[in-house]
Design an enzyme around this catalytic site. Structure first.
Site, PDB file in Angstrom:
ATOM      1  N   GLY A   1       0.951  -1.121  -0.131  1.00 44.60           N
ATOM      2  CA  GLY A   1       0.117   0.038   0.065  1.00 44.60           C
ATOM      3  C   GLY A   1       0.755   1.247  -0.129  1.00 44.60           C
TER       4      GLY A   1
ATOM      5  N   ASN B   1      -3.202  -8.318   1.246  1.00 45.62           N
ATOM      6  CA  ASN B   1      -4.216  -9.268   0.694  1.00 45.62           C
ATOM      7  C   ASN B   1      -4.781  -8.363  -0.383  1.00 45.62           C
ATOM      8  OD1 ASN B   1      -5.670  -7.042   1.737  1.00 45.62           O
ATOM      9  ND2 ASN B   1      -7.020  -8.220   3.051  1.00 45.62           N
TER      10      ASN B   1
ATOM     11  N   SER C   1      -2.418   6.896  14.796  1.00 47.87           N
ATOM     12  CA  SER C   1      -2.944   7.937  14.010  1.00 47.87           C
ATOM     13  C   SER C   1      -3.182   9.070  15.204  1.00 47.87           C
ATOM     14  CB  SER C   1      -4.014   7.840  13.461  1.00 47.87           C
ATOM     15  OG  SER C   1      -4.664   9.011  12.906  1.00 47.87           O
TER      16      SER C   1
ATOM     17  N   TYR D   1     -13.149   3.785  12.751  1.00 52.26           N
ATOM     18  CA  TYR D   1     -11.712   3.756  12.372  1.00 52.26           C
ATOM     19  C   TYR D   1     -11.005   4.246  13.495  1.00 52.26           C
ATOM     20  CZ  TYR D   1      -7.698   5.749  10.372  1.00 52.26           C
ATOM     21  OH  TYR D   1      -6.181   5.819  10.355  1.00 52.26           O
TER      22      TYR D   1
ATOM     23  N   LYS E   1      -7.852   2.307  15.978  1.00 54.34           N
ATOM     24  CA  LYS E   1      -6.456   2.953  16.401  1.00 54.34           C
ATOM     25  C   LYS E   1      -6.011   2.750  17.796  1.00 54.34           C
ATOM     26  CE  LYS E   1      -5.055   3.360  12.143  1.00 54.34           C
ATOM     27  NZ  LYS E   1      -4.194   2.254  11.488  1.00 54.34           N
TER      28      LYS E   1
ATOM     29  N   ASN F   1      -0.568  14.068   9.165  1.00 54.26           N
ATOM     30  CA  ASN F   1      -1.149  13.766   7.700  1.00 54.26           C
ATOM     31  C   ASN F   1      -0.227  13.339   6.487  1.00 54.26           C
ATOM     32  OD1 ASN F   1      -3.262  15.395   9.191  1.00 54.26           O
ATOM     33  ND2 ASN F   1      -4.474  15.086   7.692  1.00 54.26           N
TER      34      ASN F   1
ATOM     35  N   LEU G   1      -7.214  15.175   1.507  1.00 53.43           N
ATOM     36  CA  LEU G   1      -7.130  16.407   0.524  1.00 53.43           C
ATOM     37  C   LEU G   1      -6.288  16.530  -0.645  1.00 53.43           C
ATOM     38  CD1 LEU G   1      -7.642  19.517   0.338  1.00 53.43           C
ATOM     39  CD2 LEU G   1      -5.831  19.940   2.071  1.00 53.43           C
TER      40      LEU G   1
HETATM   41  N1  UFG Z   1     -10.150  18.877   3.130  1.00 56.79           N
HETATM   42  C1  UFG Z   1     -11.109  19.525   2.138  1.00 56.79           C
HETATM   43  N2  UFG Z   1     -11.621  19.178   0.992  1.00 56.79           N
HETATM   44  C2  UFG Z   1     -11.211  17.723   0.722  1.00 56.79           C
HETATM   45  C3  UFG Z   1     -10.820  16.814   1.329  1.00 56.79           C
HETATM   46  C4  UFG Z   1     -10.171  17.362   2.592  1.00 56.79           C
HETATM   47  O1  UFG Z   1     -11.219  20.931   2.524  1.00 56.79           O
HETATM   48  O2  UFG Z   1     -11.823  17.300  -0.557  1.00 56.79           O
HETATM   49  C5  UFG Z   1      -9.895  19.292   4.156  1.00 56.79           C
HETATM   50  C6  UFG Z   1     -10.498  18.690   5.376  1.00 56.79           C
HETATM   51  O3  UFG Z   1     -11.485  19.557   5.667  1.00 56.79           O
HETATM   52  C7  UFG Z   1      -9.413  18.538   6.480  1.00 56.79           C
HETATM   53  C8  UFG Z   1      -8.205  18.824   5.504  1.00 56.79           C
HETATM   54  O4  UFG Z   1      -8.609  19.070   4.403  1.00 56.79           O
HETATM   55  O5  UFG Z   1      -9.549  19.966   7.156  1.00 56.79           O
HETATM   56  C9  UFG Z   1      -7.349  17.436   5.736  1.00 56.79           C
HETATM   57  O6  UFG Z   1      -8.474  16.428   5.241  1.00 56.79           O
HETATM   58  P1  UFG Z   1      -7.775  15.015   5.138  1.00 56.79           P
HETATM   59  O7  UFG Z   1      -9.243  14.093   4.803  1.00 56.79           O
HETATM   60  O8  UFG Z   1      -6.763  15.008   4.126  1.00 56.79           O
HETATM   61  O9  UFG Z   1      -7.120  14.504   6.331  1.00 56.79           O
HETATM   62  P2  UFG Z   1      -7.656  14.411   8.103  1.00 56.79           P
HETATM   63  O10 UFG Z   1      -7.108  15.305   8.853  1.00 56.79           O
HETATM   64  O11 UFG Z   1      -9.186  14.586   7.899  1.00 56.79           O
HETATM   65  O12 UFG Z   1      -7.556  12.924   8.292  1.00 56.79           O
HETATM   66  C10 UFG Z   1      -6.123  12.335   8.521  1.00 56.79           C
HETATM   67  C11 UFG Z   1      -6.395  10.821   8.065  1.00 56.79           C
HETATM   68  C12 UFG Z   1      -7.081   9.994   8.909  1.00 56.79           C
HETATM   69  C13 UFG Z   1      -6.786  10.420  10.276  1.00 56.79           C
HETATM   70  C14 UFG Z   1      -6.710  11.595  10.549  1.00 56.79           C
HETATM   71  C15 UFG Z   1      -6.301  11.987  11.899  1.00 56.79           C
HETATM   72  O13 UFG Z   1      -6.732  10.834   6.519  1.00 56.79           O
HETATM   73  O14 UFG Z   1      -6.687   8.696   8.606  1.00 56.79           O
HETATM   74  O15 UFG Z   1      -5.917  12.460   9.688  1.00 56.79           O
HETATM   75  O16 UFG Z   1      -5.808  13.038  12.160  1.00 56.79           O
HETATM   76  F1  UFG Z   1      -7.444   9.706  11.147  1.00 56.79           F
END
Ligand code: UFG
Length: 342
Positions: free
Chosen positions: A12, A34, A127, A152, A156, A183, A204
């Site tokens: 992955g 897998n 995480s 999820y 963790k 991240n 993002l």
């Molecule tokens: N965001 C947008 N638009 C998008 C996608 C994300 O504005 O299309 C914003 C989100 O709102 C957030 C930031 O970008 O503010 C980061 O979002 P991500 O989904 O990339 O990451 P997260 O911080 O939500 O989540 C990450 C991991 C998870 C973990 C989490 C813990 O993906 O697995 O951090 O901190 F659980």
């Protein structure tokens, strides 16, 4: 003799980058996966980058206790890094049992087998989600865990506890390290391995790169009314190669007997908060393009801001994030172009 590290989920995104860094640091690596959320692309990429055609690849599911036992018997495993898990936060809310059964059972089998094979060290991929919405920033390893906001996130926390309790019960025969990632973004500088999201990306950076290449029409920035300097959420974006190197430091620490406690936790981040808008602007600037984006309502479950205090990892493991956000965003774009065949 070279030490052998088993990388579960090694085909992955994170696992493949870790496999590269381990091999380059002189470890033997066994990749097991897998292929539920990846194909052969990254495994092939790891072979190309390292020039090694003989990296063992085992197609198996860690939920299968017998297959797990067989793997440990077939290879002399000194340490295991456990990535094999489902990771989509939103899906876990809709299908909690899928997450509990897979993420917990697979780690349970790994721990049980590690105990049976006495003296195998275990590194768990955790995480920053365990900190929830932190009261104080940046977060240190002593910051309190908050009750998880998704199944999820809960898996963790449960897996961290399973590791801690196993280490204590074996009186340190099995040692454990949990790395709490912030991240992870970007791709290997060779552009031969990277993130391959299936369907519409949740995260993002893949959404940004897919928008830039024309696979998605427009990026929605979820919320611009947060109590942050520019109103968008702040995160600690950590380069995937820097993150992978942290695993090499942690494995070496375990295998060379340098741990101060039999169970240790490290934050793996940069210590630098970056807002969604800042990230978008940095991506545009470094790659010299314009991104189509709009502001949209907040996404349920997002925390306002979280970033790491990485001092513990810096001082104890001698690890530090080195790549700039510009280098990382350039690598993410190079990877997107590579998979698009451009
Ligand atoms: N965001 C947008 N638009 C998008 C996608 C994300 O504005 O299309 C914003 C989100 O709102 C957030 C930031 O970008 O503010 C980061 O979002 P991500 O989904 O990339 O990451 P997260 O911080 O939500 O989540 C990450 C991991 C998870 C973990 C989490 C813990 O993906 O697995 O951090 O901190 F659980």
């Amino acid at each position: 003799m070279k030490k052998t590290v088993l990388v579960s989920g090694g085909a992955g995104f994170i696992g493949s980058h870790v496999a590269v860094e381990l091999i380059q640091a002189g470890y033997e690596v066994v990749v097991a996966d897998n292929f539920s959320n990846c194909d052969m692309t990254c495994y092939e990429g790891v072979k190309k980058i390292t020039g090694r055609n003989d990296i063992p690849l085992v197609k198996m599911d860690f939920c299968d206790a017998e297959a797990t036992e067989k793997l440990f018997s077939d290879y002399r495993i000194d340490a295991v890094i456990h990535f094999a898990a489902y990771k989509a936060v939103g899906e876990s809310v809709l299908k909690p049992l899928k997450y509990y059964s897979n993420n917990i059972q697979s780690f349970l089998n790994v721990l049980e087998t590690a105990c049976n094979h006495g003296g195998c060290q275990v590194l768990f991929s955790s995480s920053a989600t365990v900190y929830g919405e932190p009261e104080k920033l940046p977060v240190t390893e002593e910051s309190p865990r908050q009750s998880a906001t998704s199944p999820y996130g809960n898996t963790k926390q449960i897996c961290e506890d399973m590791l801690r309790d196993t280490v204590h019960a074996t009186e340190g025969l099995v040692k454990g390290i949990a790395l709490r990632y912030f991240n992870p973004i970007g791709a290997h500088p060779s552009a031969l391995i990277g993130e391959l999201p299936r369907g519409v990306p949740n995260n993002l950076v893949p959404f940004i790169t897919q928008t830039a290449i024309g696979k998605r029409e427009c990026l929605s920035i979820f919320g611009n009314d947060y109590p942050t300097p520019d109103g968008t959420c702040q995160r600690d974006y950590i380069d995937i190669v820097d993150l992978a190197k942290a695993h090499v430091c942690a494995v070496t620490r375990m295998l060379e007997g340098k741990m101060k406690q039999p169970y240790e936790i490290f934050n793996i981040g940069t210590g630098r908060p970056v807002s969604v808008l800042e990230l978008v602007k940095a991506f545009e600037k470094v790659n010299n393009l314009k991104l189509n984006y709009k502001f949209a309502p907040r996404r349920a479950g997002d925390v306002t801001a979280i970033w790491a205090d990485p001092t513990h990892a810096n001082e104890e493991m001698g690890w530090k994030a080195e790549r700039t956000i510009e280098q990382t965003l350039a690598s993410a774009w190079a990877w997107e172009k590579h998979i698009a065949g451009k």
